[in-house]
Design an enzyme around this catalytic site. Structure first.
Site, short mmCIF file in Angstrom:
data_model
loop_
_atom_site.label_atom_id
_atom_site.label_comp_id
_atom_site.label_asym_id
_atom_site.label_seq_id
_atom_site.Cartn_x
_atom_site.Cartn_y
_atom_site.Cartn_z
N GLU A 1 0.84 -1.20 0.00
CA GLU A 1 0.00 0.00 0.00
C GLU A 1 0.88 1.24 0.00
O GLU A 1 2.09 1.15 0.19
CB GLU A 1 -0.93 -0.02 1.22
N HIS B 1 -9.09 9.97 3.59
CA HIS B 1 -8.87 8.87 2.64
C HIS B 1 -9.18 9.40 1.26
O HIS B 1 -10.22 10.03 1.05
CB HIS B 1 -9.76 7.67 2.97
N ARG C 1 -1.17 8.63 1.21
CA ARG C 1 -2.55 9.02 0.95
C ARG C 1 -2.82 10.51 1.14
O ARG C 1 -3.72 11.03 0.49
CB ARG C 1 -3.52 8.17 1.77
N HIS D 1 -10.94 10.15 7.51
CA HIS D 1 -10.75 8.71 7.65
C HIS D 1 -10.12 8.29 8.98
O HIS D 1 -10.52 7.31 9.59
CB HIS D 1 -9.86 8.26 6.49
N ARG E 1 -0.30 8.91 9.30
CA ARG E 1 -0.29 7.46 9.51
C ARG E 1 -0.05 6.74 8.18
O ARG E 1 -0.70 7.03 7.17
CB ARG E 1 -1.65 7.02 10.05
C1 FAD Z 1 -13.52 2.07 6.33
C2 FAD Z 1 -12.24 1.93 7.08
C3 FAD Z 1 -11.21 1.14 6.58
C4 FAD Z 1 -10.01 1.01 7.29
N1 FAD Z 1 -9.04 0.16 6.81
C5 FAD Z 1 -7.93 -0.06 7.56
C6 FAD Z 1 -6.95 -1.03 7.18
O1 FAD Z 1 -7.11 -1.70 6.16
N2 FAD Z 1 -5.87 -1.20 7.96
C7 FAD Z 1 -5.67 -0.49 9.11
O2 FAD Z 1 -4.66 -0.69 9.80
N3 FAD Z 1 -6.58 0.43 9.51
C8 FAD Z 1 -7.70 0.64 8.77
N4 FAD Z 1 -8.62 1.57 9.19
C9 FAD Z 1 -8.42 2.21 10.48
C10 FAD Z 1 -8.73 1.19 11.58
O3 FAD Z 1 -9.80 0.38 11.18
C11 FAD Z 1 -9.08 1.87 12.89
O4 FAD Z 1 -8.10 2.80 13.23
C12 FAD Z 1 -9.17 0.82 14.00
O5 FAD Z 1 -10.08 -0.19 13.62
C13 FAD Z 1 -9.60 1.47 15.29
O6 FAD Z 1 -9.83 0.45 16.22
P1 FAD Z 1 -10.26 0.83 17.69
O7 FAD Z 1 -10.38 -0.45 18.42
O8 FAD Z 1 -9.36 1.87 18.22
O9 FAD Z 1 -11.69 1.52 17.50
P2 FAD Z 1 -13.01 1.00 16.77
O10 FAD Z 1 -12.77 -0.22 15.99
O11 FAD Z 1 -13.61 2.15 16.06
O12 FAD Z 1 -13.96 0.63 18.00
C14 FAD Z 1 -14.47 1.63 18.84
C15 FAD Z 1 -15.35 1.00 19.88
O13 FAD Z 1 -15.62 1.95 20.91
C16 FAD Z 1 -17.00 1.92 21.22
N5 FAD Z 1 -17.35 3.23 21.76
C17 FAD Z 1 -17.05 4.46 21.28
N6 FAD Z 1 -17.51 5.42 22.10
C18 FAD Z 1 -18.12 4.78 23.13
C19 FAD Z 1 -18.81 5.22 24.28
N7 FAD Z 1 -18.99 6.52 24.58
N8 FAD Z 1 -19.33 4.29 25.12
C20 FAD Z 1 -19.22 2.97 24.86
N9 FAD Z 1 -18.56 2.50 23.77
C21 FAD Z 1 -18.02 3.40 22.92
C22 FAD Z 1 -17.68 1.57 19.92
O14 FAD Z 1 -18.99 1.11 20.18
C23 FAD Z 1 -16.71 0.52 19.38
O15 FAD Z 1 -17.00 -0.71 20.01
C24 FAD Z 1 -9.83 1.71 8.49
C25 FAD Z 1 -10.86 2.52 8.98
C26 FAD Z 1 -12.05 2.62 8.30
C27 FAD Z 1 -13.15 3.48 8.85
#
Ligand code: FAD
Length: 543
Positions: free
Chosen positions: A121, A243, A289, A350, A385
């Site tokens: 990528e 993105h 990106r 993004h 990033r």
């Molecule tokens: C479409 C898309 C494609 C992506 N592709 C990639 C990729 O290919 N590779 C890569 O490395 N990264 C990618 N990213 C980035 C990556 O997916 C995210 O940075 C990562 O998944 C974040 O994980 P996280 O566990 O920090 O948060 P998330 O996976 O967003 O989880 C957040 C959690 O917090 C909970 N939450 C939030 N606020 C509260 C609250 N007040 N009370 C209770 N619960 C709450 C939500 O319900 C959820 O369960 C992508 C992002 C997107 C949007």
């Protein structure tokens, strides 16, 4: 509205994406864990991650090269020690997922082979992105969620939204550590005080601060806002990654088209077929990106088009269908066959590189409070990033924070009984229209004034508007009953304020922050991280 008791656990994890759910599974053999999600357990940015996870998994690649690429993308603002730590732990984190049953795509025609297919990528100088076709996050989230549901030591609280952290300071206690959080049970409309010896913010990003975003609705920056209110420092909020390629279609709601498509040769062009990326960067479509997003933004504005085209139809149809089944299927639903024609795309907010300042163990400024995943600022991404480094960061910090928490739990102590939520002062309101209107206004001016290209004047305009909104919301919040919409709006407005203030402070263009008033990078030998310090920070640090 009923007032409902308290809950006690060893660890309270707020957020069940990659960061939160992998922590829960790592901790649960030795600790009682409450795992909270404000929607269904799996609804998260993680679920929608397409491209994959970067790690050094091939002998032609090296830790040195992954580190160098990450530092290069970060434009001088990465913490090199953190980058090295994450890159070194990468292969182990991937093995952890494989051991948990996450099924990654193998080399074509070698179904029994141990070789996984690695893709390349933007910004990576090697093929090092392991993936599950084009739905990596889904495969990972669903596999881990199943195990979390089955684990006897993990208690799940779905559709519970955290409102605020509970600190000793707030309660007038002598210590100022984090003791838990107040959560609104959305289905039963009651607030519960959750008490725990360690609290983890794994709440993800804040894309919903912008009109166009690839993020799901849960991404309202709740953890960042809660940490700030509790007295934690927040860093580098100006670095928002846009993105470059989301599907442009009224019904698609910012469906993201992975950059792995460009990794496999997809080309960008104007709707008339003329290519433009070479004018901006010699790496053309494989430039990082931010460069691609800015090039598209510039090209769209200059030529007055609503979108540009992305075309991978030169690849064999079987290859496209096998490597990008989700994108192929979704685009087909909207009337585009990517094996035969280009698709219209636009940039969208993004990823947020900044967040709650946390150390190598995931510790925030407040004792007992950890931040992991996209909500955290660890120093990994600097000013930009690199693709697929964020899931990796989630996994590595989930492991280091879990290890630290398990050590802490060996010390004597127990969760503290906490006072119940005080609802006596508030009344019901049916003014949902106010919330919806404010939300729309916020996302619009953030897009217009704090987007891909900024100026001092635009930022000041945004600041004036966000101040007004904050004033209105604080009035509303103190007089009416909490609802999840109001909680999210209050948090998003605060996060927007932190983004604007950080952007105003950065008088240069670097990484993801681009301003017409200071178009060049400052020549300072040691460029600064933007650190915002809340008024109650000294108190948080004092204990
Ligand atoms: C479409 C898309 C494609 C992506 N592709 C990639 C990729 O290919 N590779 C890569 O490395 N990264 C990618 N990213 C980035 C990556 O997916 C995210 O940075 C990562 O998944 C974040 O994980 P996280 O566990 O920090 O948060 P998330 O996976 O967003 O989880 C957040 C959690 O917090 C909970 N939450 C939030 N606020 C509260 C609250 N007040 N009370 C209770 N619960 C709450 C939500 O319900 C959820 O369960 C992508 C992002 C997107 C949007």
């Amino acid at each position: 509205m009923s007032i409902a008791g308290t809950q006690q656990h060893d660890v309270l994890i707020i957020g069940s994406g990659a960061a939160g759910i992998s922590m829960a599974l790592t901790l649960a053999d030795s600790a009682r864990v409450a795992l909270v999600a404000k929607e269904a357990l799996t609804e998260s940015a993680t679920l929608y991650a397409q491209g994959g996870i970067s790690a050094v998994l091939d002998e032609t690649d090296s830790l040195e090269s992954h580190t160098a690429d990450t530092l290069n993308a970060g434009a001088g603002l990465c913490d090199e020690a953190v980058v090295r730590h994450v890159v070194e732990q990468g292969p182990k984190s991937i093995q952890w997922l494989i051991d948990r049953g996450v099924s990654f795509t193998r080399e074509q025609n070698k179904k029994d082979s141990a070789d996984y297919h690695l893709t390349k990528e933007g910004g990576h100088s090697h093929r090092r992105v392991i993936h599950a076709a084009d739905a990596t996050g889904r495969e990972m989230e669903l596999t881990l969620a199943q195990q979390a549901r089955e684990h006897p030591n993990i208690e799940l609280f779905e559709r519970h939204i955290a409102i605020d952290l509970i600190t000793g300071g707030k309660l007038g206690w002598r210590d100022n550590r984090c003791h838990g959080a107040y959560l609104l049970d959305r289905d039963n409309d009651k607030v519960i005080a959750f008490s725990a010896r360690a609290v983890v913010l794994a709440t993800g990003g804040a894309g919903k601060a912008y009109l166009y975003t690839s993020n799901p609705d849960i991404a309202s920056g709740d953890g960042i806002a809660m940490a700030w209110r509790a007295g934690c420092r927040i860093a580098n909020m100006e670095f928002i990654q846009f993105h470059p390629t989301c599907l442009f279609h009224p019904q698609a709601k910012s469906f993201l088209v992975t950059e792995a498509l460009r990794g496999e040769g997809a080309k960008l062009s104007l709707p008339d077929g003329s290519r433009f990326m070479e004018q901006f960067d010699e790496r053309a479509e494989l430039a990082p990106r931010d460069i691609v997003a800015r090039a598209i933004d510039h090209t769209m504005k200059r030529s007055g088009v609503e979108y540009v085209h992305l075309d991978i139809s030169h690849q064999p149809a079987t290859f496209i269908r096998e490597h990008f089944p989700t994108i192929y299927q979704r685009c087909l639903e909207y009337g585009y066959d990517i094996t035969r024609q280009p698709i219209p795309v636009v940039p969208a907010a993004h990823y947020i590189c900044g967040g709650i300042m946390s150390d190598i163990h995931g510790r925030s400024d407040l004792e007992g409070l950890y931040a992991v995943g996209e909500a955290a600022y660890t120093g990994m991404h600097g000013a930009n990033r690199m693709a697929s480094n964020s899931l990796l960061e989630c996994l590595v910090f989930a492991e280091s924070a879990s290890r630290h928490i398990l050590e802490q739990l060996k010390l004597p102590g127990s969760p503290q009984p906490l006072p119940e939520w005080d609802e006596s002062r508030v009344t019901n309101s049916d003014e949902e229209v106010v919330v919806t209107h404010n939300w729309h206004e916020l996302r619009r001016f953030m897009w217009d004034y704090v987007g891909i290209v900024r100026t001092d004047k635009r930022l000041q305009r945004a600041k004036n508007r966000v101040d007004l909104l904050q004033h209105e919301i604080s009035d509303y919040y103190s007089n009416f009953r909490v609802t999840s919409d109001l909680i999210e709006l209050r948090n998003l407005t605060l996060v927007a304020d932190l983004i604007i203030r950080s952007a105003i402070l950065r008088k240069e263009s670097r990484g993801l922050h681009y301003t017409l008033d200071y178009p060049d990078r400052s020549q300072e030998k040691r460029p600064q991280t933007t650190i915002l310090i809340p008024n109650n920070y000294i108190r948080a640090r004092a204990t």
